[in-house]
Design a protein around this motif. Sequence first.
Motif, mmCIF file in Angstrom:
data_model
loop_
_atom_site.group_PDB
_atom_site.id
_atom_site.type_symbol
_atom_site.label_atom_id
_atom_site.label_comp_id
_atom_site.label_asym_id
_atom_site.label_seq_id
_atom_site.Cartn_x
_atom_site.Cartn_y
_atom_site.Cartn_z
ATOM 1 N N THR A 1 0.850 -1.196 0.000
ATOM 2 C CA THR A 1 0.000 0.000 0.000
ATOM 3 C C THR A 1 0.882 1.241 0.000
ATOM 4 N N LEU A 2 0.346 2.348 -0.457
ATOM 5 C CA LEU A 2 1.117 3.591 -0.471
ATOM 6 C C LEU A 2 1.572 4.020 0.936
ATOM 7 N N PRO A 3 0.696 3.945 1.959
ATOM 8 C CA PRO A 3 1.167 4.322 3.295
ATOM 9 C C PRO A 3 2.318 3.445 3.793
ATOM 10 N N GLU A 4 2.285 2.147 3.489
ATOM 11 C CA GLU A 4 3.382 1.262 3.902
ATOM 12 C C GLU A 4 4.688 1.677 3.225
ATOM 13 N N ILE A 5 4.614 1.927 1.923
ATOM 14 C CA ILE A 5 5.810 2.327 1.179
ATOM 15 C C ILE A 5 6.299 3.688 1.662
ATOM 16 N N ALA A 6 5.357 4.610 1.891
ATOM 17 C CA ALA A 6 5.722 5.937 2.372
ATOM 18 C C ALA A 6 6.422 5.873 3.731
ATOM 19 N N ALA A 7 6.006 4.936 4.573
ATOM 20 C CA ALA A 7 6.628 4.793 5.893
ATOM 21 C C ALA A 7 8.101 4.416 5.763
ATOM 22 N N HIS A 8 8.405 3.582 4.771
ATOM 23 C CA HIS A 8 9.807 3.231 4.524
ATOM 24 C C HIS A 8 10.578 4.443 3.998
ATOM 25 N N LYS A 9 10.011 5.135 3.029
ATOM 26 C CA LYS A 9 10.701 6.278 2.417
ATOM 27 C C LYS A 9 10.920 7.391 3.447
ATOM 28 N N ALA A 10 9.917 7.644 4.284
ATOM 29 C CA ALA A 10 10.021 8.711 5.281
ATOM 30 C C ALA A 10 11.003 8.368 6.393
ATOM 31 N N GLY A 11 11.499 7.157 6.399
ATOM 32 C CA GLY A 11 12.477 6.745 7.409
ATOM 33 C C GLY A 11 13.791 7.486 7.337
ATOM 34 N N ILE A 12 14.036 8.230 6.250
ATOM 35 C CA ILE A 12 15.286 9.002 6.163
ATOM 36 C C ILE A 12 15.225 10.274 6.995
ATOM 37 N N ILE A 13 14.043 10.631 7.489
ATOM 38 C CA ILE A 13 13.892 11.858 8.293
ATOM 39 C C ILE A 13 14.591 11.660 9.633
ATOM 40 N N LYS A 14 15.500 12.571 9.961
ATOM 41 C CA LYS A 14 16.268 12.492 11.210
ATOM 42 C C LYS A 14 15.888 13.649 12.137
ATOM 43 N N ASP A 15 16.140 13.478 13.416
ATOM 44 C CA ASP A 15 15.771 14.471 14.422
ATOM 45 C C ASP A 15 16.265 15.860 14.040
ATOM 46 N N GLY A 16 15.320 16.801 13.958
ATOM 47 C CA GLY A 16 15.672 18.195 13.794
ATOM 48 C C GLY A 16 16.094 18.645 12.410
ATOM 49 N N CYS A 17 16.105 17.748 11.431
ATOM 50 C CA CYS A 17 16.504 18.175 10.085
ATOM 51 C C CYS A 17 15.332 18.859 9.386
ATOM 52 N N TYR A 18 15.609 19.524 8.284
ATOM 53 C CA TYR A 18 14.538 20.052 7.443
ATOM 54 C C TYR A 18 13.986 18.927 6.573
ATOM 55 N N VAL A 19 12.674 18.963 6.348
ATOM 56 C CA VAL A 19 12.029 17.973 5.483
ATOM 57 C C VAL A 19 11.354 18.719 4.338
ATOM 58 N N ILE A 20 11.704 18.351 3.125
ATOM 59 C CA ILE A 20 11.120 18.980 1.942
ATOM 60 C C ILE A 20 10.483 17.877 1.106
ATOM 61 N N THR A 21 9.213 18.014 0.812
ATOM 62 C CA THR A 21 8.538 16.996 0.015
ATOM 63 C C THR A 21 7.834 17.606 -1.187
ATOM 64 N N ALA A 22 7.821 16.850 -2.259
ATOM 65 C CA ALA A 22 7.002 17.209 -3.413
ATOM 66 C C ALA A 22 5.538 17.009 -3.044
ATOM 67 N N GLU A 23 4.635 17.457 -3.896
ATOM 68 C CA GLU A 23 3.218 17.161 -3.684
ATOM 69 C C GLU A 23 3.027 15.646 -3.652
ATOM 70 N N GLN A 24 2.217 15.169 -2.708
ATOM 71 C CA GLN A 24 2.010 13.735 -2.532
ATOM 72 C C GLN A 24 0.517 13.416 -2.457
ATOM 73 N N GLU A 25 0.205 12.140 -2.621
ATOM 74 C CA GLU A 25 -1.153 11.681 -2.354
ATOM 75 C C GLU A 25 -1.480 11.950 -0.882
ATOM 76 N N PRO A 26 -2.747 12.255 -0.538
ATOM 77 C CA PRO A 26 -3.087 12.608 0.852
ATOM 78 C C PRO A 26 -2.624 11.594 1.894
ATOM 79 N N ASP A 27 -2.777 10.291 1.606
ATOM 80 C CA ASP A 27 -2.376 9.297 2.608
ATOM 81 C C ASP A 27 -0.858 9.197 2.738
ATOM 82 N N VAL A 28 -0.141 9.548 1.673
ATOM 83 C CA VAL A 28 1.323 9.587 1.736
ATOM 84 C C VAL A 28 1.780 10.797 2.540
ATOM 85 N N LEU A 29 1.192 11.951 2.259
ATOM 86 C CA LEU A 29 1.561 13.174 2.974
ATOM 87 C C LEU A 29 1.295 13.036 4.471
#
Length: 466
Positions: free
Chosen positions: A177-205
């Motif tokens: 599912t998209l949320p499952e895949i998004a959870a893996h991709k979002a795993g690169i987010i580290k404490d306190g860093c900036y996060v920049i994302t392209a427009e995403q599907e609502p459940d991904v965002l």
Amino acid sequence: MNLKQTLAYMESIKNYGIVPGLSTITKLCEKLGNPQDKLSFVHIAGTNGKGSVLAFVSSILKCAGYKVGSYHSPAVFYECERFRINGRAISKKAFCECVEEIKNACDSMVEEGLAHPTLFEVETAAAFLYFAKNTCDIVVLETGMGGREDATNLVNTTKAAVLTPIGMDHMQFLGNTLPEIAAHKAGIIKDGCYVITAEQEPDVLKVIEQEATQKKCALVVTGRAQKVKYGVEKQRFSYRDAAGRRFDGLEISLAGKHQVENAVLAVETVGLLSACGYPVSEKQLRKGLKETVWQGRFQIIGKKPLFIVDGAHNEDAAKKLAQSIRFYFTNKKIVYIMGMLKDKECEKVTAETCAYAEQIITVTPPDNPRAMPALELAQIVREYHPHVTAAGSLEEGVEMAYLLADKTDVILCFGSLSYLGRMTEIVRKRQESGYAGKDMHAGKNLHAGKNLHKKLHEEKRLDRKE
């Protein structure tokens, strides 16, 4: 080790396959002195556009005067191209030295009863080692697959985590599912860093927002480019970033309608890096965008006829490719050359793109155990398109395409990135020799031309019978 020995070693460890997780890469980098901890990173994950965003960000930071390391996958032409500092690939000597040091560490791990690192883990460690030895100011790092359990995610000094559009990708490892895949991709987010994302599907965002909140990160979602002027050889647009700064008439040289979106993601990323000690002026931003090059992504490699290569290998990328075809080449005769890997979405890619081709030629990507044979791919494509021919080699596929295309037509070669480098070399050598498709009917090329015409005729006869 010399280059031959180094490449032989790299080939031998392909047998270790794909093993998600960070335990082995952690042990390997510990033995190397944790070179990744000496570096700062822009870390990029997503389904499509990662490489293009990496290219834009790297070029802009280079133009701003920084020493910029960049690491991406897969290689299009040769292994060393994946490790670059300010756009220049690692030397063969430096590559061999890094891999030899890593091989010694791997051997030590095996002696201790630990698992041998996979090829991607060795390559990733080589990138960290090379960039640390050369004291890069910042490294732009692309994930190989997913994010959370990707070997690149060993890093903890991320300044900006960048997420390109997320779609269905590597489902056997990342989920269905998209949320499952998004959870893996979002795993690169580290404490306190900036996060920049392209427009995403609502459940991904929603998944990205939750991860950013948990890690106490500022999140920016890109807006839309304005006053866009599209073109095959250059494109212009205006954009107002999240900080309210407006940039009019930005220009990029990368073709493909989606590249404007990738450029916007890069603009937001370098804007936020200014707050991390990496200021970039507007002049440097403009220069970096304009000078960005990225091989294998809707790249023009020949003219008259226009010959384009693109790495569209999954459904999302195929949709973007189809969008670019409709936009740039309406009412143009188009000949496809398609080569795919067995573990990719062959039917979905075909379904999204086949309607725009007059003739489709399938090829087998060479030297890849995951390659789908041209005949097998032709059988899949024939369910969607009546005119399909399986070529016996890349060279034969190119000659067939040139036979079918006039100077005003378009040849579009796409699918796996793994064979686009070889395809580019074939077309380049052909052009350097002054060899035009229609010349196959003359002199020493008459016999070859007749054989290819015969093969195309037989394929069409089979199509009519079916």
